[in-house]
Structures are given as structure tokens and as C-alpha cells.
Write a protein that holds these residues in place. Structure first.
Motif, PDB file in Angstrom:
ATOM      1  N   ILE A   1       0.924  -1.238  -0.031  1.00 40.81           N
ATOM      2  CA  ILE A   1      -0.088  -0.046   0.057  1.00 40.81           C
ATOM      3  C   ILE A   1       0.706   1.198   0.061  1.00 40.81           C
ATOM      4  O   ILE A   1       1.839   1.235   0.870  1.00 40.81           O
ATOM      5  N   LEU A   2       0.558   2.164  -1.108  1.00 37.85           N
ATOM      6  CA  LEU A   2       1.286   3.480  -0.913  1.00 37.85           C
ATOM      7  C   LEU A   2       0.003   4.222  -0.291  1.00 37.85           C
ATOM      8  O   LEU A   2      -0.989   4.595  -0.737  1.00 37.85           O
TER       9      LEU A   2
ATOM     10  N   THR B   1       4.070   6.827   4.437  1.00 37.16           N
ATOM     11  CA  THR B   1       4.171   6.469   2.935  1.00 37.16           C
ATOM     12  C   THR B   1       3.827   5.172   2.389  1.00 37.16           C
ATOM     13  O   THR B   1       2.604   5.010   2.231  1.00 37.16           O
ATOM     14  N   GLY B   2       4.751   4.204   2.286  1.00 40.98           N
ATOM     15  CA  GLY B   2       4.382   2.963   1.983  1.00 40.98           C
ATOM     16  C   GLY B   2       4.715   1.894   2.792  1.00 40.98           C
ATOM     17  O   GLY B   2       5.875   1.765   3.574  1.00 40.98           O
TER      18      GLY B   2
ATOM     19  N   ASP C   1       7.758  -0.977   6.518  1.00 40.54           N
ATOM     20  CA  ASP C   1       7.947  -0.182   5.753  1.00 40.54           C
ATOM     21  C   ASP C   1       8.200  -0.754   4.295  1.00 40.54           C
ATOM     22  O   ASP C   1       9.345  -1.480   4.384  1.00 40.54           O
ATOM     23  N   ALA C   2       7.699  -0.245   3.390  1.00 39.37           N
ATOM     24  CA  ALA C   2       7.844  -1.095   1.933  1.00 39.37           C
ATOM     25  C   ALA C   2       9.256  -0.850   1.486  1.00 39.37           C
ATOM     26  O   ALA C   2       9.796  -1.669   0.571  1.00 39.37           O
TER      27      ALA C   2
ATOM     28  N   THR D   1       8.437   4.238  -2.127  1.00 39.71           N
ATOM     29  CA  THR D   1       7.822   5.537  -1.644  1.00 39.71           C
ATOM     30  C   THR D   1       7.873   6.842  -2.600  1.00 39.71           C
ATOM     31  O   THR D   1       7.361   7.791  -2.402  1.00 39.71           O
ATOM     32  N   GLU D   2       9.080   6.582  -3.490  1.00 43.67           N
ATOM     33  CA  GLU D   2       9.169   7.650  -4.521  1.00 43.67           C
ATOM     34  C   GLU D   2       7.952   8.033  -5.449  1.00 43.67           C
ATOM     35  O   GLU D   2       7.605   8.964  -6.115  1.00 43.67           O
ATOM     36  N   LEU D   3       6.981   6.867  -5.638  1.00 43.33           N
ATOM     37  CA  LEU D   3       5.755   7.058  -6.190  1.00 43.33           C
ATOM     38  C   LEU D   3       5.041   8.150  -5.696  1.00 43.33           C
ATOM     39  O   LEU D   3       4.192   8.547  -6.561  1.00 43.33           O
ATOM     40  N   ARG D   4       4.906   8.352  -4.557  1.00 44.72           N
ATOM     41  CA  ARG D   4       4.242   9.209  -3.718  1.00 44.72           C
ATOM     42  C   ARG D   4       4.200  10.826  -4.270  1.00 44.72           C
ATOM     43  O   ARG D   4       3.296  11.385  -4.566  1.00 44.72           O
TER      44      ARG D   4
END
Length: 279
Positions: free
Chosen positions: A42-43, A68-69, A116-117, A125-128
Motif C-alpha cells: 500500500i502506498l 508513505t508505503g 515499511d515497503a 515511496t518515490e511513487l508518492r
């Protein structure tokens, strides 16, 4: 509430089953997340919230802030989420053996845990920053591309694992009978499941059975007698056995569960709104 999901593309199957997207005001400050047959990546695109585990070996509840993720492995008990004012998440449902397609870390390290993903899938988490104002289509495309890039080259799931997971998610079947059908011993089947899924076939069977029960129970008409109705669904030997199992997985008695879920609707069968924390 806005919710959308879609099947995972063939390139990610059978490891990922669905992608989902949600933007909503939560029904309550908290929700109880009941165990199910899949893991979740999940993000979180909303404000941080907390995931609270029931008391464990330390005899104290454990809280994890989700900013975040994160990855939630298969759970043997419920989690409680303390929600922000607005939910905005995009995620992927993974089969119990799905994580092994993306990392060589043992799946058993993540069962009954939320982590934490980034510790599993660096860069997630860079996708955020890319999806702050995204709709479902853009979010699904970005998540698909991320996961495709991280598939282990040439990795294939053991057919004994995939067949076991599919059978147990579908129906109650004795592990001994299932092992016989696969042409292996029960101990071998348990070793294969532990290697690929991080859990035994027996434990996974129990979680799947409970998940089927609550989904059917949430759809029962109002006024149903909880013990009698759920005994018919669950095929447990007696009511005390049912109540103990129900409490172990959900923290509710059957009566408590039906009262809460019927006030919100069947769509909240496994994400049960709570006004206050009771663990």
C-alpha cells in the motif's frame, strides 16, 4: 467514498491479483482490519495514520505510524487503523506466495507484521511524489510499472504452492487430503508452504475459513440469531468453539460483530468501523 479496483495485468499474475484505489472520508476514527487470504502492498497518499496491533508476546499493543508505503503480510489476527480525516491510498493485493516474486527475503519474516515497503522494495515511496493528484488510471499504471521492474528474472511459483493456496482459499479441505492429491506428504506440503508463503497450510486454511465466514455473515439479514446462523456457515462443532475462533481472529464475539457490521453494511465485512479502540 470513491473506490475502484482492477485485475492485475497478466505480467504480474499470479503473484498480484488486484490493484485498488480509494479516496474517502473514513466511516469512523478507527477501523478493525480482519485477517484475510492475501497480503497487501500500500502506498499512502494521505496524512499519516497509525496501525495498532493487538497485544502480542510483549503483552502490550504495538503501534506503527504509516506515512508513505508499507507492506502488510498475512495476518493471523486483526489490526486496528487510526485513520486520518481523508483516506487516499493505492495498493496491490498479493497472493501469499506473491512477495517471493519481487524479493529473495524470506516471506516468513513478514507474516503477522506491517513493515515499511522501502525495506523490501526500495524506491516504492518515490511513487508518492508522482501520484499526489492522481486518479485510478494513472495510479494503476505507475504501480504496475514499478512492480514489473522489480520482478525477479525467471522466477516461477511452485505449482504445489499455487494449487494449495487456490484450494484452501476456495473451500475447507483437510491438509492430509490436499497433500495426497498433490502426491506428497503432509510434512512436505507444510515445508513448501512455509518456504514460499511464510505460513503453514493449516494456518492459512484457518484464516481462509474465517474470511469466508465473516463475508457471508456480513450479508446475513438483520435479526439473524448470531450463534445459530454462524454455526451453519462455519461448520464448527459447537458454539463455544466458534466463539473462541471468532474472538481470536477478530476480537469480536459473533453477536458484537454482527451488530457493528450490520449497522454499516456488508461492504465493511473485513474493514469494520470503530468509534473507539477495544483490543
Amino acid at each position: 467514498m470513491f473506490y475502484e479496483e482492477c485485475p492485475a495485468p497478466p505480467s504480474l499474475q499470479p503473484f498480484v491479483t488486484q490493484l485498488w484505489f480509494v479516496r474517502a472520508e473514513p466511516q469512523a476514527r478507527y477501523e478493525k482490519i480482519l485477517p484475510g487470504p492475501e497480503a497487501h502492498l500500500i502506498l499512502n497518499l494521505s496524512d499519516p495514520y497509525r496501525l495498532i496491533s493487538p497485544a502480542g508476546h510483549a503483552q502490550e499493543p504495538r503501534a506503527t505510524e504509516v506515512s508513505t508505503g508499507f507492506y502488510a503480510g498475512l495476518q493471523r489476527s486483526y489490526l486496528i487503523s487510526e485513520n486520518p480525516e481523508q483516506l487516499f491510498n493505492v495498493g496491490a493485493r498479493l497472493t501469499p506466495y506473491g512477495l517471493a516474486a519481487f524479493t529473495n527475503q524470506p516471506p516468513s519474516d513478514f507474516q503477522n507484521r506491517v513493515v515499511d515497503a522501502e525495506s523490501i522494495l526500495p524506491g516504492f515511496t518515490e511513487l508518492r511524489s508522482l501520484l499526489t493528484d492522481a486518479g485510478p488510471g494513472q495510479a494503476f499504471e505507475a504501480l504496475t510499472e514499478f512492480l514489473q521492474q522489480r520482478l525477479r528474472p525467471g522466477y516461477q511459483a511452485d505449482s504445489r504452492t499455487t494449487r494449495t493456496v487456490a484450494a484452501l482459499a476456495r473451500e475447507d479441505i483437510e491438509i492430509r487430503v490436499l497433500a495426497d492429491e498433490l502426491g506428497i506428504s503432509t510434512s512436505t506440503l507444510e515445508r513448501v508452504m512455509m518456504r514460499d508463503c511464510g505460513t503453514t497450510a493449516k494456518t492459512y486454511s484457518d484464516v481462509c475459513r474465517f474470511n469466508r465466514i465473516v463475508i457471508q455473515a456480513a450479508a446475513l439479514p438483520k435479526g439473524s440469531v448470531p450463534g445459530r446462523a454462524l454455526l451453519e456457515l462455519a461448520d464448527y462443532y459447537d458454539q463455544p468453539h466458534l466463539i473462541r475462533a471468532f474472538r481470536r481472529f477478530s476480537g469480536f464475539t459473533p453477536t458484537e460483530y454482527l451488530r457493528v457490521v450490520q449497522s454499516y453494511g456488508a461492504e465493511y465485512a473485513t474493514f469494520v468501523p470503530l468509534e473507539e479502540v477495544t483490543i
